[in-house]
Scaffold this motif. Structure first.
Motif, PDB file in Angstrom:
ATOM      1  N   GLN A 172      70.329 -23.740  44.883  1.00  0.00           N
ATOM      2  CA  GLN A 172      69.116 -22.969  45.173  1.00  0.00           C
ATOM      3  C   GLN A 172      68.928 -22.753  46.681  1.00  0.00           C
ATOM      4  OE1 GLN A 172      69.304 -25.731  43.387  1.00  0.00           O
ATOM      5  NE2 GLN A 172      68.477 -25.377  41.332  1.00  0.00           N
TER       6      GLN A 172
ATOM      7  N   ARG B 118      65.694 -29.031  44.893  1.00  0.00           N
ATOM      8  CA  ARG B 118      65.982 -27.909  43.991  1.00  0.00           C
ATOM      9  C   ARG B 118      64.735 -27.049  43.776  1.00  0.00           C
ATOM     10  NH1 ARG B 118      69.401 -31.548  39.608  1.00  0.00           N
ATOM     11  NH2 ARG B 118      71.463 -31.350  40.601  1.00  0.00           N
TER      12      ARG B 118
ATOM     13  N   GLU C  37      64.007 -23.013  44.692  1.00  0.00           N
ATOM     14  CA  GLU C  37      63.516 -22.036  43.721  1.00  0.00           C
ATOM     15  C   GLU C  37      62.211 -21.387  44.187  1.00  0.00           C
ATOM     16  OE1 GLU C  37      63.196 -24.369  40.217  1.00  0.00           O
ATOM     17  OE2 GLU C  37      65.372 -24.442  39.845  1.00  0.00           O
TER      18      GLU C  37
ATOM     19  N   GLN D 159      62.991 -18.863  46.923  1.00  0.00           N
ATOM     20  CA  GLN D 159      63.690 -17.684  46.400  1.00  0.00           C
ATOM     21  C   GLN D 159      62.714 -16.633  45.860  1.00  0.00           C
ATOM     22  OE1 GLN D 159      66.498 -19.104  43.503  1.00  0.00           O
ATOM     23  NE2 GLN D 159      68.024 -19.725  45.030  1.00  0.00           N
ATOM     24  N   ARG D 160      61.598 -17.118  45.298  1.00  0.00           N
ATOM     25  CA  ARG D 160      60.632 -16.167  44.732  1.00  0.00           C
ATOM     26  C   ARG D 160      59.463 -15.873  45.671  1.00  0.00           C
ATOM     27  NH1 ARG D 160      59.787 -20.975  41.543  1.00  0.00           N
ATOM     28  NH2 ARG D 160      57.714 -21.886  41.957  1.00  0.00           N
TER      29      ARG D 160
END
Length: 570
Positions: free
Chosen positions: A203, A234, A238, A241-242
């Motif tokens: 990630q 992790r 994530e 990333q968003r």
């Protein structure tokens, strides 16, 4: 040569006084600090330090020592070298430029260096650039340190930041929630190659992060990483990333605004006495250690090193400094430029061992280079090196002078050395063997019922740090026994008054000198209890204190007498 200059400065601050004059001065200071309205049996710190603030404008004794040291260093940094015939190292010239820019600095808003003004759509690159300039813990903590099971090899250590509450932005609050969800008291440690890191936590773009941080391509096999808080890392990957670019930029700007980056010879006897006395503790074997465990502890004691000054062994030549700090480019007029240069230089030097073959540690070039923003002026113990370091700034009056009477040196410097020595044998330090590697034998000692019973005794009163409380309690007991001997009882002895002091006898003077090391305005403590708590708790756990000050029975009832290594009373 530079180390010799600094040491000479430290020694020269109180020259010109005879030992008797220095002892009289020390005793004068002790008396001036006393608040006789307070009973020492009730509150030793308040009695010993109650009047300290009325005669000092500094925060504490460290502030006093720093001011004395700064006054001695200022002429040197301003160009007043000891001899005009000696060409100073280039580093000294760089220090002089930094000093002059600092003195001439006009307070203004902090401006980012050009590299941090260049935006990036990759948050890993932005985080790596911040790390270059000393900003750690943005999304995770990244440090270069020795491996937990190999104290001669450098690794990268990745974990959750200790504090995630510094940003009120939306992303900051989401990171705080992740921390609360995934924080564990004992996090499992993973040891991986760089290739395994990229596989286990895909990630996060680790390749881009470390390429930016280290300015080089990394070998997937040679670089080792130690990872804690795996699920948190992790989840952070994530989350980011968003997250949109604006949200990330707002968070990064809030982190840059954090307070940390705003611009605004005879001592050896004391340590030897403590080492010998600790050996006697082991002979008594209060904790009922096995022969293997006793050998383990004795090996740590025999192998312990003492360093004066946070300097590597290779620092005996000016050429070492010129080479080591060659990349620093300081200006004599632009302090902000110098600040960012210094922060980047520190991060570069922290990670330099990772670029060596096998990331091997060179003891010749080793020194402590961590993320602390203030000067290291207090002694400290490094379990990975089994080394006790006393900064040079500490080696001066009023903290230390080799001409002072033994009672002053053993009660103050002796306690400090005993405190740091005790860190090798508290619940964290005992895990490391004589070579600085974690050992199952140390873990076995920590799990002993006798060891845990001693820990539970200390836990009976609240503390900000159990290991610091243990070092205070065990350290005062060790320093006292090293000076007066085991099972000392002042009720059974008569003392001849010192020539420089007629009121307080030796045992009482020992306690007062120890307590006055902690005199000050009680600044907020970081990683320790407040200084008044430290003094009073250590005294409460030394049963001789109540005897030495002839405390009444009701005062003696407040004694705790927690003892870990000290032989039990007959």
């Amino acid at each position: 040569m530079y180390g010799l200059i600094v040491l000479t400065l430290g020694i020269s601050l109180s020259v010109g006084q005879t030992p008797m004059e220095l002892n009289v001065l020390t005793m004068h200071n002790i008396r001036a600090n006393l608040d006789r309205r307070v009973e020492p049996c009730t509150d030793l710190w308040a009695y010993a330090c109650g009047n300290w603030s009325s005669s000092h404008r500094q925060v504490d004794n460290f502030g006093l020592a720093e001011e004395h040291y700064a006054r001695a260093m200022a002429p040197l940094l301003d160009g007043g070298y000891p001899s005009k015939r000696i060409q100073p190292p280039r580093l000294l010239q760089k220090m002089s430029d930094y000093f002059r820019a600092c003195v001439g600095n006009q307070p203004r808003e902090l401006e980012l260096p050009q590299e941090l003004r260049i935006g990036s759509s990759d948050w890993t690159v932005a985080a790596a650039r911040l790390r270059k300039y000393g900003v750690n813990g943005v999304f995770f903590d990244e440090t270069a340190d020795v491996a937990y099971n190999d104290s001669r090899r450098h690794v990268v250590q990745l974990k959750m930041p200790a504090d995630l509450s510094s940003s009120r932005t939306q992303l900051g609050q989401e990171l705080l929630a992740l921390g609360e969800k995934f924080r564990r008291e004992e996090s499992l440690l993973q040891s991986w190659t760089f290739a395994e890191l990229k596989q286990q936590i895909p990630q996060i773009n680790w390749h881009n992060y470390f390429k930016e941080l280290l300015d080089t391509e990394l070998n997937d096999v040679d670089l080792r990483v130690e990872v804690s808080d795996l699920e948190y890392l992790r989840a952070v990957g994530e989350l980011l990333q968003r997250s949109n670019l604006t949200t990330v930029e707002q968070y990064l700007c809030s982190r840059l605004a954090r307070p940390g980056l705003r611009i605004r010879g005879s001592w050896l006897r004391s340590l030897a006495a403590c080492v010998v006395m600790f050996g006697k503790y082991l002979d008594a074997n209060r904790l009922r250690l096995s022969p293997e465990q006793l050998d383990y502890v004795r090996g740590k004691l025999r192998g312990m090193q003492l360093k004066i000054g946070n300097l590597p062994d290779a620092s005996t030549t000016a050429q070492f400094y010129d080479s080591h700090y060659d990349s620093a480019n300081f200006s004599s007029t632009d302090f902000q430029h110098n600040l960012w240069q210094a922060l980047r230089l520190r991060t570069h030097l922290q990670h330099a061992p990772l670029r060596q073959p096998g990331a091997a540690l060179s003891l010749m070039h080793y020194y402590v280079n961590d993320d602390v923003f203030v000067a290291r002026n207090a002694p400290y113990f490094e379990p990975e090196r089994n080394t006790l370091t006393v900064p040079m700034i500490f080696m001066q009056f009023p903290l230390y002078d080799h001409r002072q009477h033994l009672i002053f040196r053993h009660s103050l410097m002796g306690f400090i050395l005993a405190h740091e020595l005790s860190h090798a044998f508290e619940q964290d330090g005992i895990l490391f063997d004589a070579n600085g590697n974690e050992s199952p034998i140390g873990l076995g000692i920590r799990r002993l019922t006798t060891f845990q019973t001693a820990l539970q005794c200390v836990k009976r009163t609240r503390t900000a740090s159990l290991k610091e409380r243990l070092a205070d309690v065990n350290g005062l007991q060790l320093a006292y026994d090293a000076f007066f001997g085991l099972s000392h009882d002042s009720h059974k002895l008569e003392y001849r008054p010192y020539a420089f002091e007629r009121e307080f006898l030796a045992p009482q003077l020992f306690h007062l000198s120890f307590a006055q090391f902690f005199c000050g305005r009680l600044p907020p403590a970081i990683g320790h209890d407040m200084d008044d708590v430290r003094v009073n708790e250590a005294a409460r756990n030394l049963h001789q204190f109540a005897i030495d000050f002839k405390c009444r029975q009701q005062s003696q009832s407040s004694q705790i007498d927690c003892e870990m290594w000290r032989p039990g009373r007959q």
